[in-house]
Design an enzyme around this catalytic site. Structure first.
Site, PDB file in Angstrom:
ATOM      1  N   LYS A   1     -35.596  16.013  19.068  1.00 54.10           N
ATOM      2  CA  LYS A   1     -35.023  16.807  17.908  1.00 54.10           C
ATOM      3  C   LYS A   1     -35.839  18.036  17.481  1.00 54.10           C
ATOM      4  O   LYS A   1     -35.368  19.121  17.045  1.00 54.10           O
ATOM      5  CB  LYS A   1     -34.753  15.852  16.592  1.00 54.10           C
ATOM      6  CG  LYS A   1     -34.001  14.750  16.783  1.00 54.10           C
ATOM      7  CD  LYS A   1     -32.434  15.217  17.025  1.00 54.10           C
ATOM      8  CE  LYS A   1     -31.419  14.259  17.107  1.00 54.10           C
ATOM      9  NZ  LYS A   1     -29.920  14.522  17.099  1.00 54.10           N
TER      10      LYS A   1
ATOM     11  N   TYR B   1     -37.702  10.457  20.503  1.00 51.74           N
ATOM     12  CA  TYR B   1     -36.705  11.068  19.533  1.00 51.74           C
ATOM     13  C   TYR B   1     -37.141  12.303  18.654  1.00 51.74           C
ATOM     14  O   TYR B   1     -36.467  13.460  18.573  1.00 51.74           O
ATOM     15  CB  TYR B   1     -36.268  10.034  18.337  1.00 51.74           C
ATOM     16  CG  TYR B   1     -35.268  10.413  17.681  1.00 51.74           C
ATOM     17  CD1 TYR B   1     -33.782  10.464  18.167  1.00 51.74           C
ATOM     18  CD2 TYR B   1     -35.325  10.515  16.300  1.00 51.74           C
ATOM     19  CE1 TYR B   1     -32.766  10.835  17.355  1.00 51.74           C
ATOM     20  CE2 TYR B   1     -34.242  10.892  15.602  1.00 51.74           C
ATOM     21  CZ  TYR B   1     -32.939  10.970  16.011  1.00 51.74           C
ATOM     22  OH  TYR B   1     -31.935  11.435  15.008  1.00 51.74           O
TER      23      TYR B   1
END
Length: 247
Positions: free
Chosen positions: A156, A152
């Site tokens: 991002k 994640y």
């Protein structure tokens, strides 16, 4: 620019919102409709799409990682005055055991699909001679390290890199590109995940404001970045985190 002018600067404009069937994306789509914008909302949950349609959005069910289908839909529904890339998934697991397939899945949705959507929307805007704004919904996890967030966090961080690259390339066409980087935002799913005191309390202790973000705390900065009040702001990755990343 007066406050009223800034509020009304979204009226009559047309926006594409990805990840519109839950959380931040859904809240942004509804807020844009309330402010008089035309919204094309993409998502995967039929019942949530129907609720958005009832609120005045044009809705389409789509798997964002199908790049060809995404491009075709954007070409068919555009041009737009802007894009909100809100679709995102996560896989929370130790880096030592994280499967390669899980990394691919997270990157394909959080980074690649967002890049494809942005370039397709931008092409239509340029062809139509429209300036406007793209906002990518990133995360504080792109700015600081978090345990068990390898896929994640790096996806991002890639999204923030996409923001900067597009800022540079699209600026000459009058298209601004920014990210917002929220802390834990209290969507219904997040409320369940962060309800356990042993998980919730250490995170809250690290946020100087001492609370998690409500949906409106994230939606309002996005609307600001879309509007004329932010017409000289581009290439920014804006923490919406109560001060978490100041440490």
């Amino acid at each position: 620019m007066s406050h009223d002018t800034a509020i009304h600067s979204l009226q009559g404009r047309r926006y594409l919102v990805t990840g519109a069937t839950s959380g931040i994306g859904q809240a942004v789509a509804l807020a844009l409709c309330e402010r008089g914008a035309a919204v094309v909302a993409l998502g995967r949950r039929p019942e949530a799409l129907q609720a958005l349609a009832d609120a005045g959005c044009e809705t389409h069910a789509l798997e964002l990682t199908d790049s060809a289908a995404l491009e075709q839909l954007i070409e068919a529904t555009g041009p737009f005055d802007g894009l909100i890339n809100s679709a995102g998934i996560t896989h929370v697991e130790s880096a030592l055991t994280l499967p390669a397939d899980a990394i691919d899945d997270v990157f394909h949705t959080n980074a690649r699909a967002s890049a494809v959507a942005a370039r397709c929307v931008a092409r239509g805007m340029i062809a139509a001679g429209r300036s406007g704004s793209i906002v990518n919904v990133s995360s504080q996890a792109a700015l600081v390290a978090l345990d068990d967030h390898l896929a994640y966090s790096t996806s991002k961080a890639a999204l923030d890199g996409i923001t900067r690259a597009l800022c540079l390339e699209l600026g000459p066409h009058g298209i601004r590109v920014n990210s917002v980087n929220p802390t834990v935002t209290l969507t219904p799913m997040a409320q369940k995940v962060w309800s356990a005191p042993e998980k919730r309390d250490p995170m809250l202790a690290a946020i100087p404001l001492g609370r998690f973000a409500e949906l409106e705390d994230v939606v309002e900065p996005i609307l600001f970045l879309l509007g004329d009040g932010a017409k000289m702001i581009s290439g920014v990755c804006l923490p919406v985190d109560g001060g978490y990343t100041c440490r």
